[in-house]
Design a protein around this motif. Structure first.
Motif, PDB file in Angstrom:
ATOM      1  N   ARG A 230      32.848  32.627  34.473  1.00  0.00           N
ATOM      2  CA  ARG A 230      33.788  32.585  33.406  1.00  0.00           C
ATOM      3  C   ARG A 230      34.461  31.382  33.044  1.00  0.00           C
ATOM      4  N   VAL A 231      34.664  30.688  34.248  1.00  0.00           N
ATOM      5  CA  VAL A 231      35.409  29.088  34.032  1.00  0.00           C
ATOM      6  C   VAL A 231      34.258  28.247  33.545  1.00  0.00           C
ATOM      7  N   ARG A 232      32.946  28.225  33.681  1.00  0.00           N
ATOM      8  CA  ARG A 232      32.059  27.442  33.108  1.00  0.00           C
ATOM      9  C   ARG A 232      32.119  27.875  31.317  1.00  0.00           C
ATOM     10  N   GLU A 233      32.094  28.914  31.214  1.00  0.00           N
ATOM     11  CA  GLU A 233      32.151  29.322  29.666  1.00  0.00           C
ATOM     12  C   GLU A 233      33.381  29.068  29.023  1.00  0.00           C
ATOM     13  N   LYS A 234      34.538  28.972  29.703  1.00  0.00           N
ATOM     14  CA  LYS A 234      35.809  28.790  29.139  1.00  0.00           C
ATOM     15  C   LYS A 234      35.914  27.294  29.042  1.00  0.00           C
ATOM     16  N   PHE A 235      35.866  26.572  30.210  1.00  0.00           N
ATOM     17  CA  PHE A 235      35.929  25.010  30.329  1.00  0.00           C
ATOM     18  C   PHE A 235      34.678  24.158  30.204  1.00  0.00           C
ATOM     19  N   GLY A 236      33.597  24.708  30.532  1.00  0.00           N
ATOM     20  CA  GLY A 236      32.469  23.884  30.589  1.00  0.00           C
ATOM     21  C   GLY A 236      32.035  22.763  31.588  1.00  0.00           C
ATOM     22  N   GLN A 237      33.241  22.942  32.438  1.00  0.00           N
ATOM     23  CA  GLN A 237      33.230  21.815  33.895  1.00  0.00           C
ATOM     24  C   GLN A 237      34.003  22.430  34.946  1.00  0.00           C
ATOM     25  N   ILE A 238      33.495  21.960  36.141  1.00  0.00           N
ATOM     26  CA  ILE A 238      34.930  22.250  37.273  1.00  0.00           C
ATOM     27  C   ILE A 238      34.888  20.908  37.898  1.00  0.00           C
ATOM     28  N   ASP A 239      36.052  20.261  37.943  1.00  0.00           N
ATOM     29  CA  ASP A 239      36.175  19.117  38.612  1.00  0.00           C
ATOM     30  C   ASP A 239      36.858  19.157  40.133  1.00  0.00           C
ATOM     31  N   ILE A 240      37.650  20.281  40.402  1.00  0.00           N
ATOM     32  CA  ILE A 240      38.097  20.240  41.765  1.00  0.00           C
ATOM     33  C   ILE A 240      38.123  21.765  41.855  1.00  0.00           C
ATOM     34  N   LEU A 241      37.794  21.872  43.541  1.00  0.00           N
ATOM     35  CA  LEU A 241      37.692  23.479  44.004  1.00  0.00           C
ATOM     36  C   LEU A 241      38.835  23.289  45.111  1.00  0.00           C
ATOM     37  N   ILE A 242      39.656  24.039  45.300  1.00  0.00           N
ATOM     38  CA  ILE A 242      40.698  24.198  46.530  1.00  0.00           C
ATOM     39  C   ILE A 242      40.013  25.666  47.248  1.00  0.00           C
ATOM     40  N   ASN A 243      39.651  25.568  48.253  1.00  0.00           N
ATOM     41  CA  ASN A 243      39.372  26.895  49.034  1.00  0.00           C
ATOM     42  C   ASN A 243      40.564  27.127  49.992  1.00  0.00           C
ATOM     43  N   ASN A 244      41.423  27.999  49.337  1.00  0.00           N
ATOM     44  CA  ASN A 244      42.759  28.271  49.974  1.00  0.00           C
ATOM     45  C   ASN A 244      42.969  29.708  50.428  1.00  0.00           C
ATOM     46  N   ALA A 245      42.037  30.692  49.934  1.00  0.00           N
ATOM     47  CA  ALA A 245      42.428  31.865  50.189  1.00  0.00           C
ATOM     48  C   ALA A 245      42.002  32.114  51.628  1.00  0.00           C
ATOM     49  N   ALA A 246      42.713  33.094  52.367  1.00  0.00           N
ATOM     50  CA  ALA A 246      42.582  33.486  53.746  1.00  0.00           C
ATOM     51  C   ALA A 246      43.067  34.852  53.923  1.00  0.00           C
ATOM     52  N   LEU A 247      42.542  35.638  54.957  1.00  0.00           N
ATOM     53  CA  LEU A 247      43.152  36.635  55.331  1.00  0.00           C
ATOM     54  C   LEU A 247      44.393  36.261  56.248  1.00  0.00           C
ATOM     55  N   THR A 248      45.524  36.526  55.702  1.00  0.00           N
ATOM     56  CA  THR A 248      46.688  36.354  56.369  1.00  0.00           C
ATOM     57  C   THR A 248      47.784  37.621  56.211  1.00  0.00           C
ATOM     58  N   VAL A 249      48.125  37.787  57.417  1.00  0.00           N
ATOM     59  CA  VAL A 249      48.617  39.536  57.301  1.00  0.00           C
ATOM     60  C   VAL A 249      50.299  39.379  57.615  1.00  0.00           C
ATOM     61  N   LYS A 250      50.961  39.613  56.433  1.00  0.00           N
ATOM     62  CA  LYS A 250      52.300  39.580  56.621  1.00  0.00           C
ATOM     63  C   LYS A 250      52.737  41.310  56.109  1.00  0.00           C
ATOM     64  N   GLY A 251      53.525  41.859  56.731  1.00  0.00           N
ATOM     65  CA  GLY A 251      53.932  43.147  56.614  1.00  0.00           C
ATOM     66  C   GLY A 251      54.123  43.983  57.887  1.00  0.00           C
ATOM     67  N   GLY A 252      54.408  45.366  57.570  1.00  0.00           N
ATOM     68  CA  GLY A 252      54.663  46.049  58.653  1.00  0.00           C
ATOM     69  C   GLY A 252      53.283  46.714  59.237  1.00  0.00           C
TER      70      GLY A 252
END
Ligand SMILES: NC(=O)c1ccc[n+]([C@@H]2O[C@H](COP(=O)([O-])OP(=O)(O)OC[C@H]3O[C@@H](n4cnc5c(N)ncnc54)[C@H](O)[C@@H]3O)[C@@H](O)[C@H]2O)c1
Length: 281
Positions: free
Chosen positions: A85-107
């Motif tokens: 989807r990103v390729r179709e929309k923008f045609g290029q990808i310059d930067i990737l930030i792998n930031n997602a993580a399983l962090t647990v906040k809650g009860g």
């Protein structure tokens, strides 16, 4: 390309950046600094509604394109669909930030065993952390890396943690109750440390693997960010930190901008540690 002026070094105008975990505490900060520097930002997160309204805020504030995309980074098909989807929309990808993580906040209902003692640690939660934190970084780097190899350019930033560099100091968790639920004590599980350590290794591997393809890969290692942890924990963490306090959530903006821009043009395979001195003693 040689860039000399300070403003040009940090200019990301027209760049396309994919940021995973974009709706989280630090993801939002990373998105703001990328957008302020001129990048169009893909806000990739499990939480679609949140990323849609966040995208509006980013565009309104900085005038760049913000593209909300639902993704589960631990699912290969979902990651490939996002990249397509990103390729179709923008045609290029310059930067990737792998930031997602399983962090647990809650009860305790949400937490469901995440803070269990090591001796009884549930295998499924261990596996889930590996799937999101490590395999998620692998899958996103793989799918985006393919595009970057074709372009012969790209920048990848992998988010680690001080607990990927050194073990948690278990003493700061003694008798500390979760601010979300006083019936549970909290800690940092081994799965978090192990995945964050492995992310530094994967960073070095990919840096050398893609060095000839003009793709730079670096890690950022943040220290603990103040996030309503409760008085006892904040006191313990601050005492253990040479600078005497936890980080404010805005304090990694500079590091992200440095790693995402020409300012770090001779840097790859490195781990930039911004931890108030935590790992210095
Ligand atoms: N907050 C800290 O004190 C701290 C310290 C050191 C390192 N870090 C690292 O910084 C990064 C961001 O931390 P944070 O505090 O903002 O976390 P957070 O929990 O606030 O945000 C994490 C985001 O990731 C998303 N996410 C979770 N699983 C996903 C999946 N499978 N696919 C896609 N998105 C998913 C969540 O929806 C959420 O928006 C993490 O990698 C974390 O390990 C945080």
């Amino acid at each position: 390309m040689e860039v000399n002026s300070a403003s040009a070094l940090f200019d990301l105008s027209g760049k396309i950046a994919i940021l995973t975990g974009a709706c989280g505490l630090l993801g939002q900060e990373h998105a703001h600094v990328l957008a302020e520097a001129g990048a169009n930002v893909v806000l990739a997160d499990l939480q679609l509604e949140k990323s849609q309204s966040f995208a509006q805020d980013i565009t309104n504030q900085w005038g760049v394109e913000a593209f909300p995309v639902e993704v589960n980074v631990s699912d290969k098909t979902s990651v490939e669909r996002m990249v397509q989807r990103v390729r179709e929309k923008f045609g290029q990808i310059d930067i990737l930030i792998n930031n997602a993580a399983l962090t647990v906040k809650g009860g305790s209902e949400q937490v469901k065993g995440y803070f269990s003692d090591f001796e009884d640690y549930p295998l499924d939660i261990w596996q889930q952390a590996l799937d999101v934190n490590l395999t998620g970084t692998f899958l996103c780097s793989q799918a985006v890396g393919k595009q970057m190899v074709q372009q012969n350019s790209g920048i990848i930033i992998n988010i680690s943690s001080t607990y990927g560099v050194v073990a948690p100091d278990q003493r700061i968790y003694e008798n500390v109750r979760s601010p979300y639920d006083p019936t549970i004590t909290f800690n940092t599980p081994a799965s978090y440390s192990v995945t964050k350590g492995a992310i530094i290794s994967l960073t070095r591997y990919l840096a050398t693997y893609w060095a000839g393809k003009n793709i730079r890969v670096n890690a950022l290692t943040p220290g603990g960010v103040y996030d309503d942890h409760g008085e006892e924990f904040v006191k313990n963490y601050s005492y253990r930190t040479p600078m005497g306090r936890m980080a404010n959530k805005t304090e990694y903006r500079g590091a992200i901008l440095f790693l995402a821009s020409e300012a770090s043009s001779y840097m790859t395979g490195a781990n930039l540690i911004a931890d108030g001195g935590w790992t210095a003693w």
